[in-house]
Design an enzyme around this catalytic site. Structure first.
Site, PDB file in Angstrom:
ATOM      1  NE  ARG A   1      34.783  24.768  43.061  1.00 25.81           N
ATOM      2  CZ  ARG A   1      33.974  23.905  42.444  1.00 25.81           C
ATOM      3  NH1 ARG A   1      32.664  23.970  42.616  1.00 25.81           N
ATOM      4  NH2 ARG A   1      34.458  22.961  41.662  1.00 25.81           N
TER       5      ARG A   1
ATOM      6  CG  HIS B   1      29.638  20.556  46.015  1.00 26.36           C
ATOM      7  ND1 HIS B   1      30.931  21.034  46.158  1.00 26.36           N
ATOM      8  CD2 HIS B   1      29.418  20.524  44.670  1.00 26.36           C
ATOM      9  CE1 HIS B   1      31.460  21.271  44.966  1.00 26.36           C
ATOM     10  NE2 HIS B   1      30.551  20.964  44.046  1.00 26.36           N
TER      11      HIS B   1
HETATM   12  P1  NDP Z   1      33.121  28.439  32.557  1.00 29.34           P
HETATM   13  O1  NDP Z   1      34.602  28.430  32.562  1.00 29.34           O
HETATM   14  O2  NDP Z   1      32.419  27.923  31.350  1.00 29.34           O
HETATM   15  O3  NDP Z   1      32.562  29.900  32.846  1.00 29.34           O
HETATM   16  C1  NDP Z   1      33.135  30.727  33.790  1.00 29.34           C
HETATM   17  C2  NDP Z   1      32.520  32.101  33.657  1.00 29.34           C
HETATM   18  O4  NDP Z   1      33.062  32.914  34.684  1.00 29.34           O
HETATM   19  C3  NDP Z   1      32.862  32.773  32.317  1.00 29.34           C
HETATM   20  O5  NDP Z   1      31.777  33.506  31.850  1.00 29.34           O
HETATM   21  C4  NDP Z   1      34.006  33.689  32.708  1.00 29.34           C
HETATM   22  O6  NDP Z   1      34.145  34.850  31.885  1.00 29.34           O
HETATM   23  C5  NDP Z   1      33.570  34.113  34.087  1.00 29.34           C
HETATM   24  N1  NDP Z   1      34.711  34.638  34.849  1.00 29.34           N
HETATM   25  C6  NDP Z   1      35.860  34.022  35.195  1.00 29.34           C
HETATM   26  N2  NDP Z   1      36.665  34.866  35.866  1.00 29.34           N
HETATM   27  C7  NDP Z   1      36.000  36.039  35.952  1.00 29.34           C
HETATM   28  C8  NDP Z   1      36.324  37.311  36.483  1.00 29.34           C
HETATM   29  N3  NDP Z   1      37.483  37.539  37.107  1.00 29.34           N
HETATM   30  N4  NDP Z   1      35.407  38.298  36.372  1.00 29.34           N
HETATM   31  C9  NDP Z   1      34.232  38.085  35.739  1.00 29.34           C
HETATM   32  N5  NDP Z   1      33.867  36.903  35.192  1.00 29.34           N
HETATM   33  C10 NDP Z   1      34.747  35.884  35.296  1.00 29.34           C
HETATM   34  O7  NDP Z   1      32.680  27.592  33.851  1.00 29.34           O
HETATM   35  P2  NDP Z   1      31.315  26.818  34.086  1.00 29.34           P
HETATM   36  O8  NDP Z   1      30.192  27.695  33.723  1.00 29.34           O
HETATM   37  O9  NDP Z   1      31.387  25.476  33.471  1.00 29.34           O
HETATM   38  O10 NDP Z   1      31.385  26.580  35.669  1.00 29.34           O
HETATM   39  C11 NDP Z   1      31.442  27.675  36.565  1.00 29.34           C
HETATM   40  C12 NDP Z   1      31.775  27.169  37.962  1.00 29.34           C
HETATM   41  O11 NDP Z   1      30.670  26.456  38.514  1.00 29.34           O
HETATM   42  C13 NDP Z   1      32.905  26.136  38.046  1.00 29.34           C
HETATM   43  O12 NDP Z   1      34.172  26.753  37.958  1.00 29.34           O
HETATM   44  C14 NDP Z   1      32.655  25.502  39.399  1.00 29.34           C
HETATM   45  O13 NDP Z   1      33.318  26.278  40.379  1.00 29.34           O
HETATM   46  C15 NDP Z   1      31.141  25.633  39.581  1.00 29.34           C
HETATM   47  N6  NDP Z   1      30.458  24.345  39.543  1.00 29.34           N
HETATM   48  C16 NDP Z   1      29.704  23.972  40.622  1.00 29.34           C
HETATM   49  C17 NDP Z   1      29.017  22.783  40.628  1.00 29.34           C
HETATM   50  C18 NDP Z   1      28.155  22.408  41.776  1.00 29.34           C
HETATM   51  O14 NDP Z   1      27.626  21.293  41.814  1.00 29.34           O
HETATM   52  N7  NDP Z   1      27.941  23.281  42.733  1.00 29.34           N
HETATM   53  C19 NDP Z   1      29.069  21.873  39.483  1.00 29.34           C
HETATM   54  C20 NDP Z   1      29.889  22.351  38.406  1.00 29.34           C
HETATM   55  C21 NDP Z   1      30.547  23.541  38.452  1.00 29.34           C
HETATM   56  P3  NDP Z   1      34.512  34.721  30.321  1.00 29.34           P
HETATM   57  O15 NDP Z   1      33.248  34.191  29.685  1.00 29.34           O
HETATM   58  O16 NDP Z   1      34.820  36.101  29.938  1.00 29.34           O
HETATM   59  O17 NDP Z   1      35.653  33.759  30.232  1.00 29.34           O
HETATM   60  C1  OXD Z   2      32.439  20.577  39.688  1.00 29.34           C
HETATM   61  C2  OXD Z   2      31.646  20.516  40.888  1.00 29.34           C
HETATM   62  O1  OXD Z   2      33.279  21.463  39.601  1.00 29.34           O
HETATM   63  O2  OXD Z   2      30.945  19.512  41.101  1.00 29.34           O
HETATM   64  O3  OXD Z   2      32.248  19.739  38.784  1.00 29.34           O
HETATM   65  O4  OXD Z   2      31.648  21.442  41.703  1.00 29.34           O
END
Ligand code: NDP
Ligand code: OXD
Length: 305
Positions: free
Chosen positions: A220, A268
């Site tokens: 993000r 994106h």
């Molecule tokens: P998940 O919820 O599966 O994973 C999030 C990860 O971030 C986890 O490992 C979590 O830790 C870690 N995390 C959250 N907060 C913190 C923190 N404060 N400090 C350290 N680590 C943290 O999400 P996804 O992997 O499915 O997706 C991640 C992000 O990717 C989405 O939220 C979205 O913003 C982005 N995205 C972008 C897309 C694009 O096209 N550009 C498409 C899809 C998603 P823990 O394992 O300990 O919970």
């Molecule tokens: C999602 C993205 O969060 O596309 O799915 O960014």
């Protein structure tokens, strides 16, 4: 017969066939509507951030809100939403993210740009190091980060993960962040946007990186302080940033990222939610709801993702 409100009208053409097929495939008999005058009768809501629906109060019988997006920062804080919220974890979306991250990591690792654009026909036989000599930091080791880490490790990049909670083979906390950044020649940010992750990469954390490190941000926009990143790019502290997500999207035409020579903007597109497989994820969660089984990919409101 259950009622499913598909509350993202602009996306409906993509799901017209996929969602009914997936619901039938899951053994469900459902009526799908794109609007309703009887919100209390809606059993499930399929949601995307573009949805005009913002007040969930009238949906008193709704058993779950199912997001078509993985990132839920635009709905998770909605005070009217008291129903369970599930986010999208879609195998095809994950596959797309793995391809985007691997492709952009290899571009920088192999120094492809200087061969693709070489107007002076310079014969420079300098070979890049092997991937095993190029440490990668994966900030966020969830559904997407862990799949990208596995793909990069499969081609020998030494990947160190960082997450919020302790887990095997992964660092956490402030000290863990410092350790992972100090070594990283490529940093991938796959964190959700929460109050804790906003501006995680700022002057003080960017300064920890080895000089010239590359940043890939498909997470993000708000994870990185824009002004601090530009300053780090201008000083050479950061060698290049490939950015897929921004604080404001579409990225405004006059934003300095567009014209910076060491920034690549992708619009994106790192990982799209693919209707056929996403519809199956939605249908499986509805099946679970109807069978009294726990939902998949439930969002924890208190942690914000
Ligand atoms: P998940 O919820 O599966 O994973 C999030 C990860 O971030 C986890 O490992 C979590 O830790 C870690 N995390 C959250 N907060 C913190 C923190 N404060 N400090 C350290 N680590 C943290 O999400 P996804 O992997 O499915 O997706 C991640 C992000 O990717 C989405 O939220 C979205 O913003 C982005 N995205 C972008 C897309 C694009 O096209 N550009 C498409 C899809 C998603 P823990 O394992 O300990 O919970
Ligand atoms: C999602 C993205 O969060 O596309 O799915 O960014």
């Amino acid at each position: 017969m259950i009622t499913v409100l598909f509350a993202a009208p602009s996306l409906w053409p993509e799901y017209t066939e996929a969602l009914p097929a997936a619901l039938t495939g899951a053994g469900l008999s459902a009526r799908i509507v794109t609007e309703t005058t009887d919100p209390a009768s809606v059993d499930y809501i399929v949601y995307a951030p573009s949805a005009p629906l913002q007040d969930f109060t009238p949906y008193s019988g709704t058993k779950a809100v199912l997001s078509l997006w993985a990132g839920v920062e635009r709905i998770v804080g909605n005070a009217t939403l008291t129903q369970p919220l599930c986010r999208m974890v879609d195998p095809a979306l994950t596959e797309g993210m793995v391809e985007w991250v691997t492709g952009h990591a290899l571009r920088h690792h192999l120094g492809m740009d200087r061969h693709i654009v070489n107007p002076d026909h310079i014969w420079d036989p300098t070979c890049p190091p092997l991937a095993r000599e190029r440490p990668v930091a994966m900030l966020g080791m969830g559904a997407l980060g862990s799949a990208c880490a596995a793909a990069l490790r499969a081609i020998n990049f030494p990947v160190t993960g960082w997450s919020r909670t302790p887990k095997a083979g992964c660092l956490h906390g402030e000290a863990g962040l410092e350790t992972v950044l100090k070594d990283a020649q490529i940093v991938v940010t796959l964190l959700p946007k929460t109050p804790d992750t906003e501006n995680l990469l700022r002057a003080s954390t960017l300064a920890l990186l080895p000089r010239g490190a590359v940043i890939l941000n498909p997470g993000r926009g708000a994870l990185i302080d824009d002004a601090d990143l530009l300053a780090a790019l201008n000083s050479g502290q950061v060698g290049h940033a490939t950015l897929d997500v921004f604080r404001s999207e579409p990225l405004p035409k006059d934003h300095p990222f567009w014209s910076h020579p060491n920034v690549t903007v992708t619009p994106h597109i790192a990982a799209d939610t693919r209707p056929a497989s996403a519809a199956r994820v939605i249908a499986e969660n509805i099946r679970r709801g109807e069978a009294g089984e726990p939902f998949l990919h439930l969002v924890d409101r208190s942690r914000g993702y």
